[in-house]
Write a protein that holds these residues in place. Structure first.
Motif, PDB file in Angstrom:
ATOM      1  N   ASN A  63       0.830  -1.203   0.000  1.00 35.23           N
ATOM      2  CA  ASN A  63       0.000   0.000   0.000  1.00 35.23           C
ATOM      3  C   ASN A  63       0.864   1.253   0.000  1.00 35.23           C
ATOM      4  OD1 ASN A  63      -2.721  -1.077   0.325  1.00 35.23           O
ATOM      5  ND2 ASN A  63      -1.928  -1.854   2.256  1.00 35.23           N
ATOM      6  N   ASP A  64       0.439   2.260  -0.742  1.00 31.72           N
ATOM      7  CA  ASP A  64       1.096   3.558  -0.623  1.00 31.72           C
ATOM      8  C   ASP A  64       0.777   4.108   0.759  1.00 31.72           C
ATOM      9  OD1 ASP A  64       1.045   6.569  -0.560  1.00 31.72           O
ATOM     10  OD2 ASP A  64       2.060   6.221  -2.460  1.00 31.72           O
ATOM     11  N   ILE A  65       1.819   4.288   1.543  1.00 29.05           N
ATOM     12  CA  ILE A  65       1.611   4.614   2.952  1.00 29.05           C
ATOM     13  C   ILE A  65       0.959   5.987   3.125  1.00 29.05           C
ATOM     14  CG2 ILE A  65       2.892   5.105   5.082  1.00 29.05           C
ATOM     15  CD1 ILE A  65       4.605   2.624   4.396  1.00 29.05           C
ATOM     16  N   GLY A  66       1.418   6.964   2.377  1.00 27.32           N
ATOM     17  CA  GLY A  66       0.824   8.307   2.480  1.00 27.32           C
ATOM     18  C   GLY A  66      -0.640   8.284   2.086  1.00 27.32           C
ATOM     19  N   ASP A  67      -0.917   7.591   0.992  1.00 27.24           N
ATOM     20  CA  ASP A  67      -2.290   7.507   0.483  1.00 27.24           C
ATOM     21  C   ASP A  67      -3.200   6.837   1.519  1.00 27.24           C
ATOM     22  OD1 ASP A  67      -3.562   8.164  -2.045  1.00 27.24           O
ATOM     23  OD2 ASP A  67      -4.106   6.043  -2.147  1.00 27.24           O
ATOM     24  N   ARG A 232      -6.098   3.406  12.423  1.00 26.49           N
ATOM     25  CA  ARG A 232      -6.313   4.680  13.128  1.00 26.49           C
ATOM     26  C   ARG A 232      -5.728   4.665  14.531  1.00 26.49           C
ATOM     27  NH1 ARG A 232     -10.328   3.376   9.793  1.00 26.49           N
ATOM     28  NH2 ARG A 232     -11.259   4.988   8.496  1.00 26.49           N
ATOM     29  N   GLU A 233      -5.124   3.549  14.936  1.00 25.26           N
ATOM     30  CA  GLU A 233      -4.632   3.426  16.311  1.00 25.26           C
ATOM     31  C   GLU A 233      -3.146   3.825  16.413  1.00 25.26           C
ATOM     32  OE1 GLU A 233      -5.912  -0.504  17.509  1.00 25.26           O
ATOM     33  OE2 GLU A 233      -7.960   0.219  17.807  1.00 25.26           O
ATOM     34  N   PRO A 234      -2.672   4.043  17.660  1.00 22.85           N
ATOM     35  CA  PRO A 234      -1.322   4.597  17.849  1.00 22.85           C
ATOM     36  C   PRO A 234      -0.184   3.765  17.228  1.00 22.85           C
ATOM     37  CG  PRO A 234      -2.566   4.724  19.892  1.00 22.85           C
ATOM     38  CD  PRO A 234      -3.410   3.963  18.938  1.00 22.85           C
ATOM     39  N   ALA A 235      -0.281   2.427  17.269  1.00 23.12           N
ATOM     40  CA  ALA A 235       0.849   1.624  16.763  1.00 23.12           C
ATOM     41  C   ALA A 235       1.057   1.886  15.267  1.00 23.12           C
ATOM     42  CB  ALA A 235       0.603   0.144  17.025  1.00 23.12           C
ATOM     43  N   ALA A 236      -0.030   1.898  14.498  1.00 28.00           N
ATOM     44  CA  ALA A 236       0.098   2.140  13.049  1.00 28.00           C
ATOM     45  C   ALA A 236       0.550   3.578  12.806  1.00 28.00           C
ATOM     46  CB  ALA A 236      -1.229   1.869  12.353  1.00 28.00           C
ATOM     47  N   LYS A 237       0.025   4.499  13.580  1.00 30.83           N
ATOM     48  CA  LYS A 237       0.425   5.914  13.398  1.00 30.83           C
ATOM     49  C   LYS A 237       1.935   6.051  13.617  1.00 30.83           C
ATOM     50  CE  LYS A 237      -3.608   8.638  13.625  1.00 30.83           C
ATOM     51  NZ  LYS A 237      -4.818   8.189  14.260  1.00 30.83           N
ATOM     52  N   GLU A 238       2.446   5.365  14.657  1.00 32.14           N
ATOM     53  CA  GLU A 238       3.884   5.428  14.940  1.00 32.14           C
ATOM     54  C   GLU A 238       4.671   4.767  13.782  1.00 32.14           C
ATOM     55  OE1 GLU A 238       5.977   6.836  16.653  1.00 32.14           O
ATOM     56  OE2 GLU A 238       7.762   5.567  16.531  1.00 32.14           O
ATOM     57  N   ALA A 239       4.208   3.595  13.329  1.00 36.08           N
ATOM     58  CA  ALA A 239       4.939   2.880  12.272  1.00 36.08           C
ATOM     59  C   ALA A 239       4.980   3.708  10.988  1.00 36.08           C
ATOM     60  CB  ALA A 239       4.277   1.527  12.009  1.00 36.08           C
ATOM     61  N   PHE A 240       3.840   4.254  10.600  1.00 36.74           N
ATOM     62  CA  PHE A 240       3.793   5.004   9.344  1.00 36.74           C
ATOM     63  C   PHE A 240       4.520   6.343   9.474  1.00 36.74           C
ATOM     64  CE2 PHE A 240      -0.200   2.433   8.299  1.00 36.74           C
ATOM     65  CZ  PHE A 240       0.525   1.540   7.529  1.00 36.74           C
ATOM     66  N   PHE A 243       8.095   5.636   9.068  1.00 35.89           N
ATOM     67  CA  PHE A 243       8.471   5.403   7.658  1.00 35.89           C
ATOM     68  C   PHE A 243       8.629   6.745   6.934  1.00 35.89           C
ATOM     69  CE2 PHE A 243       7.434   4.838   3.157  1.00 35.89           C
ATOM     70  CZ  PHE A 243       8.380   3.872   2.811  1.00 35.89           C
ATOM     71  N   MET A 244       7.664   7.632   7.135  1.00 34.48           N
ATOM     72  CA  MET A 244       7.701   8.932   6.461  1.00 34.48           C
ATOM     73  C   MET A 244       8.925   9.746   6.905  1.00 34.48           C
ATOM     74  SD  MET A 244       5.331   8.822   4.465  1.00 34.48           S
ATOM     75  CE  MET A 244       3.690   9.124   3.905  1.00 34.48           C
ATOM     76  N   GLU A 245       9.251   9.621   8.208  1.00 32.10           N
ATOM     77  CA  GLU A 245      10.386  10.405   8.734  1.00 32.10           C
ATOM     78  C   GLU A 245      11.708   9.659   8.601  1.00 32.10           C
ATOM     79  OE1 GLU A 245       9.043  11.206  12.753  1.00 32.10           O
ATOM     80  OE2 GLU A 245       7.172  12.059  11.943  1.00 32.10           O
ATOM     81  N   LYS A 246      11.654   8.490   7.942  1.00 29.15           N
ATOM     82  CA  LYS A 246      12.846   7.658   7.694  1.00 29.15           C
ATOM     83  C   LYS A 246      13.603   7.363   8.999  1.00 29.15           C
ATOM     84  CE  LYS A 246      13.401   9.300   2.883  1.00 29.15           C
ATOM     85  NZ  LYS A 246      12.782   8.263   2.093  1.00 29.15           N
ATOM     86  N   ARG A 247      12.849   6.913  10.039  1.00 29.14           N
ATOM     87  CA  ARG A 247      13.476   6.514  11.299  1.00 29.14           C
ATOM     88  C   ARG A 247      12.865   5.179  11.736  1.00 29.14           C
ATOM     89  NH1 ARG A 247       9.550   7.163  15.142  1.00 29.14           N
ATOM     90  NH2 ARG A 247       7.975   8.727  14.712  1.00 29.14           N
ATOM     91  N   LYS A 248      13.443   4.571  12.785  1.00 32.54           N
ATOM     92  CA  LYS A 248      12.905   3.312  13.312  1.00 32.54           C
ATOM     93  C   LYS A 248      11.697   3.606  14.177  1.00 32.54           C
ATOM     94  CE  LYS A 248      16.505  -0.231  13.948  1.00 32.54           C
ATOM     95  NZ  LYS A 248      16.402  -0.717  12.647  1.00 32.54           N
ATOM     96  N   PRO A 249      10.631   2.792  14.089  1.00 32.28           N
ATOM     97  CA  PRO A 249       9.480   3.052  14.961  1.00 32.28           C
ATOM     98  C   PRO A 249       9.786   2.691  16.409  1.00 32.28           C
ATOM     99  CG  PRO A 249       9.144   1.050  13.693  1.00 32.28           C
ATOM    100  CD  PRO A 249      10.420   1.649  13.207  1.00 32.28           C
ATOM    101  N   ASP A 250       9.114   3.341  17.340  1.00 36.49           N
ATOM    102  CA  ASP A 250       9.287   3.048  18.766  1.00 36.49           C
ATOM    103  C   ASP A 250       7.944   2.558  19.319  1.00 36.49           C
ATOM    104  OD1 ASP A 250       9.663   2.976  21.460  1.00 36.49           O
ATOM    105  OD2 ASP A 250      10.028   5.126  21.706  1.00 36.49           O
TER     106      ASP A 250
END
Ligand code: COA
Length: 254
Positions: A63-67, A232-240, A243-250
Motif C-alpha cells: 500500500n502507498d503509505i501516504g495515500d 487509526r490506532e497509535p501503533a500504526a500511526k507510529e509505524a507510518f 516510515f515517512m520520517e525515515k526513522r525506526k518506529p518506537d
C-alpha cells in the motif's frame, strides 16, 4: 503515463504495475483501476487469462503509505476492498510474475493467483505486525493453509521477509527463473493457458477452489474491519510516521 498499464494480446490481459518512482506501491486509484480491469476481463471473451507483473527490480512495496494515511479505506466499497474482492472471485486463470520486493499486498495478492513465477531476486514479506496492523486479503486463512501454520506464523507474526527459494518450497511460487526472464516466461505460460478451452479452465478453477470462496470473502471482511480500525490506532500511526520520517518506529509504550 498511467500507474497501471493494460494490454490485451493473444487472449492474455497483462496488467503492469508502473509506479517505479514509488516502488510500485498501490494508491487507491490503482486499486480502482485494477478492480475495474478485472471486472471487465471476467466478462470479456477476448480475455482468457490475466497476468500481473511489475518491473524486474520491484514487484510492489504494498500500500502507498501516504495515500493510506490520508484516505484510509472506510467502506466495503473502498477501492482496495473492490480489488481484493475481484481477485478472490475472478473466474479465469490469474498469473503473476514477481521480481524484487513484494511487500504486504504485493505478497498477499499472490495467494489469489493460480500460478506465480518469481525472479531469483524476489523477496516476499507480510510485515503487518511491524506496522501495527493485521493481515489482509484473507492471508490469515490462506497463508497457514498453504505454508503450514508455523511457517505462516513466521511470516505473519515475525513479519520477516522470505526469498524466492523459500517461497517455492512453501508453494507460493511455481518456478524461479532469472529476473530478466520472469515476465517473458510468465507471458509464455499465460499464452499456453489462453490457447486451452476457456470453459475447461473456468470449470477446473471453480472445482479446485471448491466451496472456499465464501470462507475467503468472510475472512477478508473480518480482517478488513480489524485493519481499518488498527490503521487509526497509535501503533500504526507510529509505524507510518516513522516510515515517512525515515526513522525506526518506537513501540515501547504501545
Ligand atoms: N508507500 C509510499 N511510498 C513508498 C512505499 C510505500 N509503501 N515504499 C517505497 N516508497 C517510496 C519511498 O518513500 C521513496 O520515496 P522518495 O524517493 O520520495 O523518498 C521511494 O519509494 C523509494 O523507496 P526506498 O525505500 O528508497 O527504496 P528501496 O529500494 O531502498 O526499498 C522497499 C524498497 C520496498 C524495500 C522499501 O521501499 C519499503 O520497505 N517500503 C515500505 C514497504 C511497506 O511497509 N509497505 C506497506 C505494506 S502495508
Amino acid at each position: 503515463m498511467s500507474d497501471v498499464l493494460q494490454q490485451v494480446e493473444s487472449g492474455v490481459m497483462t496488467l503492469t504495475l508502473n509506479r517505479l518512482d514509488k516502488k510500485n506501491s498501490f494508491t487507491a486509484a490503482m486499486y480502482a483501476e485494477l478492480a475495474e480491469a478485472l471486472r471487465g476481463a471476467a466478462d470479456d471473451a477476448a480475455v482468457r487469462v490475466v497476468l500481473f507483473q511489475g518491473h524486474e527490480t520491484i514487484f510492489s512495496a504494498g500500500n502507498d503509505i501516504g495515500d493510506f494515511l490520508n484516505k484510509p479505506p472506510s467502506t466495503p466499497d473502498s477501492p482496495v476492498f473492490r480489488f481484493l474482492n475481484a481477485i478472490a472471485t475472478f473466474p479465469k486463470p490469474l498469473l503473476a510474475a514477481v521480481c524484487g520486493p513484494a511487500v504486504g499486498i504485493g505478497t498477499t495478492m499472490l495467494l489469489h493467483c493460480d500460478l506465480v513465477y518469481a525472479g531469483d531476486n524476489a523477496m516476499f514479506s507480510m510485515p503487518f505486525v511491524n506496522l501495527g496492523l493485521c493481515p489482509e486479503a484473507a492471508s490469515s486463512l490462506l497463508a497457514p493453509r498453504m505454508f503450514g501454520y508455523h511457517r505462516a506464523a513466521e511470516a505473519l507474526l515475525m513479519g520477516e521477509p522470505f526469498f524466492a527459494e523459500a517461497a517455492q518450497e512453501v508453494g507460493l511460487v511455481n518456478r524461479v527463473v532469472p529476473p530478466t526472464e520472469v515476465n517473458g516466461y510468465a507471458q509464455a505460460q499465460a499464452r499456453k493457458l489462453a490457447a486451452k478451452p476457456l470453459s475447461s479452465l473456468i470449470a477446473t478453477k471453480r472445482l479446485m477452489k471448491g466451496g472456499d470462496q465464501q470462507a475467503v470473502l468472510q475472512k477478508m471482511d473480518e480482517e478488513g474491519q480489524s485493519f481499518g480500525r488498527m490503521l487509526r490506532e497509535p501503533a500504526a500511526k507510529e509505524a507510518f510516521g516513522a516510515f515517512m520520517e525515515k526513522r525506526k518506529p518506537d513501540f515501547s509504550k504501545l
